[in-house]
Design a protein around this motif. Structure first.
Motif, short mmCIF file in Angstrom:
data_model
loop_
_atom_site.label_atom_id
_atom_site.label_comp_id
_atom_site.label_asym_id
_atom_site.label_seq_id
_atom_site.Cartn_x
_atom_site.Cartn_y
_atom_site.Cartn_z
N ARG A 121 106.81 66.17 28.02
CA ARG A 121 107.28 66.49 28.65
C ARG A 121 107.09 65.93 29.77
NH1 ARG A 121 102.57 69.61 33.57
NH2 ARG A 121 104.96 69.77 35.41
N ARG A 197 113.30 79.38 41.88
CA ARG A 197 112.65 77.95 41.93
C ARG A 197 113.86 77.32 42.66
NH1 ARG A 197 112.71 77.48 35.64
NH2 ARG A 197 113.68 79.79 36.12
N ASP A 271 114.00 73.09 32.94
CA ASP A 271 113.26 73.54 33.57
C ASP A 271 113.63 75.14 34.38
OD1 ASP A 271 110.76 74.61 34.68
OD2 ASP A 271 111.03 74.01 36.27
#
Length: 346
Positions: A121, A197, A271
């Motif tokens: 990640r 986001r 993301d």
């Protein structure tokens, strides 16, 4: 961060830990080496431009791996210089120089895989630009003064002051980023935009002008919103609304090719801050929306013809705006002037 900054940080940390226990030039040199080592992964080719991007800042930036390597490096350096009694101190100094490298990278937006080899990640705060002289200069000045003064008390204080100021600047960036995000979310709400986001990062080389990218809450919404906020805006015209630019992400194409390896890989790494476009020649271009600004982006990848996506190597062709107009725009925005980015006026 850039190589010069990582060298300066590694040297400053090593000088601070070693103090007068060894020659300051020796501490500076080995600190520079330790500060550079994690980025040697950039020399490894994975055979694909997109893979090269997402595999940078991976294993060599894992905090556990670097911490395990530190005692070996410390023992070798101590033995090399006949300072075996100092091997623990060398291990501590070089270990801190090693791990502060990925921790500083973490403050940028790129994506640093701090938990390798347990997780791939990527982590990124995005509160400092990858090159920022206001962060780097205090480190360089402190190291140079300490080096020239031979690590006397005053030289070591200068080095410590450089570390203190540079760290405080990182704290300032986090606070400014949070402030800009609050302004951006409030502006989006007034515009009736529901943002899933919101990405806030500084424009190049400073922390006064910030770029905001907002992705919609509706996954079928093809738009993303981009704006630039200057901290000087509040002084020049507090009532001025944010200037939002709306562009297409290519949601239909993204959904159609969501399982293709390049699209899935970059979408996960960023993301979801990507866009996918088809050009007149039938090629698909995948863009990382985090680095650059509309329409010029650093990481822009040619996936080839649509029928072959995921089956041929990906190539990179980033787009960069002209330095002169960009510098002029940035200076104007730093003074709070309401000027659109040069890329949107071409």
């Amino acid at each position: 961060m850039d190589s010069l900054t990582q060298i300066a940080l590694g040297s400053a940390v090593t000088v601070a830990v070693m103090g007068r226990r060894t020659r300051v030039g020796r501490a500076v040199a080995w600190g520079a080496v330790a500060g550079t080592l994690p980025d040697l992964d950039a020399l490894v080719s994975h055979g694909d431009a997109l893979l090269d991007m997402v595999r940078h800042r991976a294993e060599t930036h894992g905090l556990v791996l670097l911490a395990l390597f530190a005692p070996l490096m410390g023992a070798l350096v101590a033995r090399w210089h006949g300072e075996q009694a100092l091997w623990r101190r060398w291990s501590l100094a070089l270990g801190l120089a090693l791990v502060t490298h990925p921790l500083l990278d973490w403050m940028t937006v790129y994506g640093t895989q701090l938990l390798q080899p347990f997780s791939d990640r990527p982590y990124g705060v995005g509160s400092v630009f990858v090159v920022d002289p206001l962060y780097t200069l205090p480190l360089i000045v402190g190291v140079v003064v300490a080096w020239r003064r031979g690590a006397d008390a005053r030289g070591l204080r200068w080095n410590a002051l450089g570390l203190l100021l540079s760290t405080a600047y990182l704290g300032w960036g986090v606070a400014a980023q949070a402030h800009v995000e609050r302004l951006a979310r409030a502006s989006l709400a007034r515009e009736g935009v529901v943002a899933q986001r919101v990405l806030v990062t500084p424009a190049p080389l400073q922390s006064v002008v910030w770029r905001v990218v907002a992705l919609p809450d509706d996954p079928a919404d093809d738009r993303f919103h981009e704006a630039h906020v200057s901290l000087a805006d509040a002084w020049v015209d507090p009532a001025r609304p944010l200037r939002w630019h709306v562009a297409a992400r290519g949601v239909a194409l993204l959904q159609r090719h969501a399982q293709a390896a390049p699209v899935a890989r970059l979408s996960a790494f960023t993301d979801g801050f990507v866009k996918l476009q088809r050009t007149a020649d039938g090629h698909l271009w995948l863009t990382d929306l985090r680095m650059g600004q509309e329409p010029d982006y650093v990481f822009r990848f040619d996936l080839g013809p649509e029928a072959t996506v995921g089956r041929i190597p990906v190539t990179q062709q980033g787009l960069r705006g002209e330095i002169g107009p960009m510098a002029g725009w940035l200076w104007a925005r730093m003074r709070g002037l309401d000027v659109p980015p040069p890329g949107l006026t071409r």
